[in-house]
Design a protein around this motif. Structure first.
Motif, mmCIF file in Angstrom:
data_model
loop_
_atom_site.group_PDB
_atom_site.id
_atom_site.type_symbol
_atom_site.label_atom_id
_atom_site.label_comp_id
_atom_site.label_asym_id
_atom_site.label_seq_id
_atom_site.Cartn_x
_atom_site.Cartn_y
_atom_site.Cartn_z
ATOM 1 N N VAL A 3 49.350 13.921 -34.044
ATOM 2 C CA VAL A 3 50.306 13.366 -33.099
ATOM 3 C C VAL A 3 49.693 12.118 -32.491
ATOM 4 C CG1 VAL A 3 51.409 15.568 -32.572
ATOM 5 C CG2 VAL A 3 49.491 14.790 -31.188
ATOM 6 N N ASN A 5 49.423 9.579 -29.118
ATOM 7 C CA ASN A 5 49.597 9.352 -27.693
ATOM 8 C C ASN A 5 49.103 7.951 -27.390
ATOM 9 O OD1 ASN A 5 50.414 12.075 -26.638
ATOM 10 N ND2 ASN A 5 48.513 12.618 -27.664
ATOM 11 N N ASN A 75 52.686 12.597 -27.632
ATOM 12 C CA ASN A 75 52.807 13.585 -28.711
ATOM 13 C C ASN A 75 53.809 13.158 -29.785
ATOM 14 O OD1 ASN A 75 50.895 15.360 -27.577
ATOM 15 N ND2 ASN A 75 52.457 16.194 -26.213
ATOM 16 N N ARG A 77 55.305 12.211 -33.326
ATOM 17 C CA ARG A 77 55.090 12.694 -34.680
ATOM 18 C C ARG A 77 55.667 11.761 -35.744
ATOM 19 N NH1 ARG A 77 54.903 17.228 -31.696
ATOM 20 N NH2 ARG A 77 53.570 18.922 -32.402
#
Length: 157
Positions: A3, A5, A75, A77
């Motif tokens: 993921v 951030n 987070n 994706r």
């Protein structure tokens, strides 16, 4: 699964060889629908959140945008790019889409990606060939040139 951030910057550069779907041609008049020109724009999503939309380029199947988008991602994706024809009547017409996983963009610690996206994918990530029907959509071959910069929180501090 990786993921992301941090800060994401995307530049949608251009697209080539966009093809109208049969649905886009429903209002076309005349004997040569293969020469139908789109009024395309691209909607940009990170996961399920819209982060922006390019301007509409009138009457072209090879638009150049050079539109920039920037957003903080938590987070993250995947990035989804969906091409639409700005229809004069009713809802805009779907043309094609592709999904790019952050995991694929951030391979080998890279924070920069610049390339042509040439494969059309369904939102679940399977690729299709030109003209194949998947989940009720007809996907056409197209290419979109993208430029990505990703800075994680650790890069900024």
């Amino acid at each position: 699964m990786v993921v992301f951030n941090g800060l994401l910057k995307i530049r949608i550069c251009e697209a080539v060889n966009l093809k109208p779907t049969a649905w886009s041609l429903r209002h076309a008049v005349g004997p040569r629908p293969q020469t139908f020109l789109l009024d395309p724009y691209i909607a940009v999503n990170v996961d399920d959140s819209r982060i922006g939309q390019t301007s509409t380029k009138p009457k072209t199947n090879s638009p150049a945008w050079h539109d920039d988008f920037s957003t903080d991602v938590c987070n993250g994706r995947k990035i989804e790019l969906a091409v639409f024809h700005d229809a004069p009547i009713g809802y805009d017409d779907f043309v094609a889409n592709c999904t790019i996983q952050f995991e694929d963009l951030l391979q080998n610690g890279s924070r920069h990606f610049e390339d042509w996206v040439r494969e059309m994918m369904t939102s679940c990530g399977s690729t299709t060939s030109a003209g194949a029907i998947v989940a009720g959509f007809i996907f056409t071959h197209m290419s979109i040139k993208l430029l990505f910069y990703c800075w994680s929180v650790e890069d900024i501090l």
